[in-house]
Enzyme design. Structure first.
Site, short mmCIF file in Angstrom:
data_model
loop_
_atom_site.label_atom_id
_atom_site.label_comp_id
_atom_site.label_asym_id
_atom_site.label_seq_id
_atom_site.Cartn_x
_atom_site.Cartn_y
_atom_site.Cartn_z
N LYS A 102 -28.52 3.61 5.29
CA LYS A 102 -28.77 3.61 3.85
C LYS A 102 -28.06 4.75 3.11
O LYS A 102 -26.85 4.71 2.95
CB LYS A 102 -30.28 3.61 3.57
CG LYS A 102 -30.93 2.31 4.09
CD LYS A 102 -32.18 1.94 3.35
CE LYS A 102 -32.88 0.76 4.00
NZ LYS A 102 -33.12 -0.36 3.13
N TYR A 155 -40.80 -1.56 10.20
CA TYR A 155 -39.61 -2.40 10.07
C TYR A 155 -38.40 -1.59 10.53
O TYR A 155 -38.19 -0.45 10.10
CB TYR A 155 -39.41 -2.84 8.61
CG TYR A 155 -38.19 -3.71 8.41
CD1 TYR A 155 -38.16 -5.02 8.90
CD2 TYR A 155 -37.07 -3.24 7.74
CE1 TYR A 155 -37.04 -5.83 8.73
CE2 TYR A 155 -35.94 -4.04 7.56
CZ TYR A 155 -35.94 -5.33 8.05
OH TYR A 155 -34.84 -6.13 7.88
N ASP A 159 -36.46 6.52 13.70
CA ASP A 159 -35.67 5.67 12.81
C ASP A 159 -35.64 6.35 11.44
O ASP A 159 -36.56 6.19 10.63
CB ASP A 159 -36.29 4.28 12.74
CG ASP A 159 -35.51 3.36 11.81
OD1 ASP A 159 -34.59 3.85 11.13
OD2 ASP A 159 -35.83 2.16 11.76
C1 LIG Z 1 -36.67 2.13 8.64
C2 LIG Z 1 -35.61 1.07 8.59
N1 LIG Z 1 -34.86 0.84 9.69
C3 LIG Z 1 -33.90 -0.09 9.71
C4 LIG Z 1 -33.65 -0.85 8.60
C5 LIG Z 1 -32.58 -1.91 8.63
O1 LIG Z 1 -31.48 -1.47 7.91
P1 LIG Z 1 -30.41 -2.50 7.33
O2 LIG Z 1 -31.10 -3.26 6.23
O3 LIG Z 1 -29.30 -1.63 6.84
O4 LIG Z 1 -30.00 -3.39 8.46
C6 LIG Z 1 -34.39 -0.64 7.43
C7 LIG Z 1 -34.14 -1.44 6.22
O5 LIG Z 1 -34.85 -1.40 5.24
C8 LIG Z 1 -35.40 0.34 7.43
O6 LIG Z 1 -36.17 0.55 6.35
#
Ligand SMILES: Cc1ncc(COP(=O)(O)O)c(C=O)c1O
Length: 461
Positions: A283, A153, A255
């Site tokens: 986050k 994700y 990521d």
């Molecule tokens: C690994 C990862 N990348 C991107 C995101 C997306 O982040 P946001 O919810 O701040 O848009 C998340 C969200 O849980 C994530 O776990």
């Protein structure tokens, strides 16, 4: 649904009538009654009144030890005093200008001092950041396709809304998964450019590059897959991805939205000793405020500097969030804090393992940095197809049983994991483990009963 699980759900409903009422009312105006699809779960989600340190209260006044921590965005814990002080100072002097102020450089310096990058651009959410990282990779390479992992994700935009939680019957061959679009409304022209690989399988990635010579702009990966609970990379896997992407002229995007501010001082880059081309952060780097960033070498970021690639945002680098971020980097994400949290995590993982063994549960706990999870699976989960067979009913039983006894062990859904904040204490971990010890025999009994009826869990949703 079996009787012991039904009993925990009944207890939940008895303890939380105000959440149920609030949810019923909210659902009249807000789809699903929540602001983000993940926040809904049956019968209804807990509605929160307040949070402080490691604890939150729901609308009925029940207290919970919080290991949800906003899906891992609160390594700082609730209302961290240093972050609160920095932010309140800023509230008196203007919250939004849409003009530069100098904190951009200070925070970029902090990031470049601990991640192997030279330049940084900021945003407000992980989704925005992964979206712009893919655009950056396409701009630099002049190619269009991207590789992501099955079950990974990276936010809600079209390019990554593929094979997030694909179902049996659609997902095809385990070594060569069929891409499955995960929402209505995704532009097929965009999602068609996304190729899917299984995690922890280097030959499968190599094959994709060979099938699409000169077409792949980037490979994007979570260094520890934390959208299938907690799935560690095999030894050498990330370095293998680094080599393959380099050999094929594609950008390697890590990521680190989840790992960046929680795994180690220098994130997964430091923890696994790997140097990606682009790092995504989000986050926990904001200390409770909506801060995110993508970072890369000067050479890669040159496409933005030369105004060939567009990146913008009204709320980017607003002074409130930047003050929160600066204080978070300087006073929260310290080496001492990572030591403290890692020790607590080790204690939590070992405690879970001891109880699992003692009561004969088929499950295991794993963790690193501030995160970990209890997985109802007989051996280490290595990829999405393993995770797919985690026993959902037993997990649901575990989650509600913990909640009913004051422990929010992790966010709801068995693809999530616990987070420990700098404000959690050893006493908190003891309390968490004590409650797990109390409920574990009932889980083991339910599991045994189910095993005599059929195989490990079913995958209903
Ligand atoms: C690994 C990862 N990348 C991107 C995101 C997306 O982040 P946001 O919810 O701040 O848009 C998340 C969200 O849980 C994530 O776990």
């Amino acid at each position: 649904m079996y009787p012991a699980l039904q009993q925990e759900l009944d207890t939940y409903e008895r303890r939380t009538p105000k959440s149920r009422e609030a949810h019923e009312r909210a659902a009249q105006r807000v789809p699903l009654g929540v602001g983000s699809n993940y926040r809904f779960y049956p019968p209804y989600p807990l509605f929160v009144r307040d949070g402080q340190g490691s604890r939150i209260h729901d609308l009925d006044g029940n207290e919970y030890l919080d290991h949800n921590l906003c899906y891992g965005a609160l390594f700082a814990g609730h209302c961290h005093p240093a972050v609160m002080k920095a932010v309140s100072g800023r509230l008196e002097t203007g919250t939004l200008f849409g003009m530069p102020h100098g904190m951009e450089l200070e925070l970029a310096d902090e990031i470049c001092a601990r991640f192997p990058v030279e330049m940084v651009r900021f945003g407000n959410s992980g989704s925005e950041i992964t979206m712009h990282s893919l655009r950056l990779a396409r701009s630099v390479t002049g190619r269009s396709k991207v590789i992501k992992m099955e079950g990974g994700y990276h936010g809600g935009h079209d390019a990554v809304s593929v094979s997030v939680k694909p179902k049996e019957g659609q997902f095809g061959n385990a070594e060569h998964p069929t891409p499955v679009v995960s929402s209505l409304g995704v532009l097929t022209g965009t999602s068609d450019a996304t190729l899917i690989a299984p995690f922890n399988d280097l030959p499968a990635v190599e094959r994709l590059f060979e099938e699409h010579p000169g077409e792949v702009a980037a490979l994007i990966v979570e260094p520890i897959m934390m959208n299938i609970a907690f799935c560690m990379p095999d030894e050498g896997y990330l370095r293998g991805l680094r080599q393959i992407t380099r050999r094929h002229g594609a950008m390697f995007i890590m990521d680190e939205v989840k790992t960046g501010g929680k795994l180690a001082y220098g994130g997964a880059c430091e923890y696994f000793q790997v140097q990606p081309d682009i790092v995504c952060l989000g986050k926990s780097i904001g200390g409770g405020f909506s801060l995110a960033a993508f970072a890369a070498s000067r050479e890669v970021m040159d496409v933005i500097a030369k105004q060939k690639m567009f990146h913008a945002g009204t709320y980017n680098t607003n002074p409130v969030v930047m003050a929160a971020g600066l204080t978070t980097f300087r006073e929260v994400l310290t080496r001492d804090a990572f030591d403290h949290v890692s020790k607590l995590n080790q204690k939590l993982v070992c405690g879970y393992q001891d109880t699992v063994k003692k009561v004969g549960l088929i499950a295991y706990a794993d963790g690193a940095g501030a995160n970990g999870a209890l997985m109802f699976y007989p051996h280490r989960v290595r990829n999405y197809r393993d995770w797919y067979h985690v026993d959902e009913d037993i997990w649901t039983h575990y989650w509600f049983a913990m909640v009913n006894r004051g422990i929010l062990a992790q966010p709801y859904w068995w693809d999530e994991q616990w987070t420990i904040s700098v404000q959690h204490t050893e006493k908190d971990i003891d309390e968490h483990l004590q409650v797990f010890e109390e409920i574990a025999p009932a889980l083991a009994a339910a599991q045994e009963e189910r095993m005599t009826v059929g195989p490990l869990g079913t995958h209903a949703s």
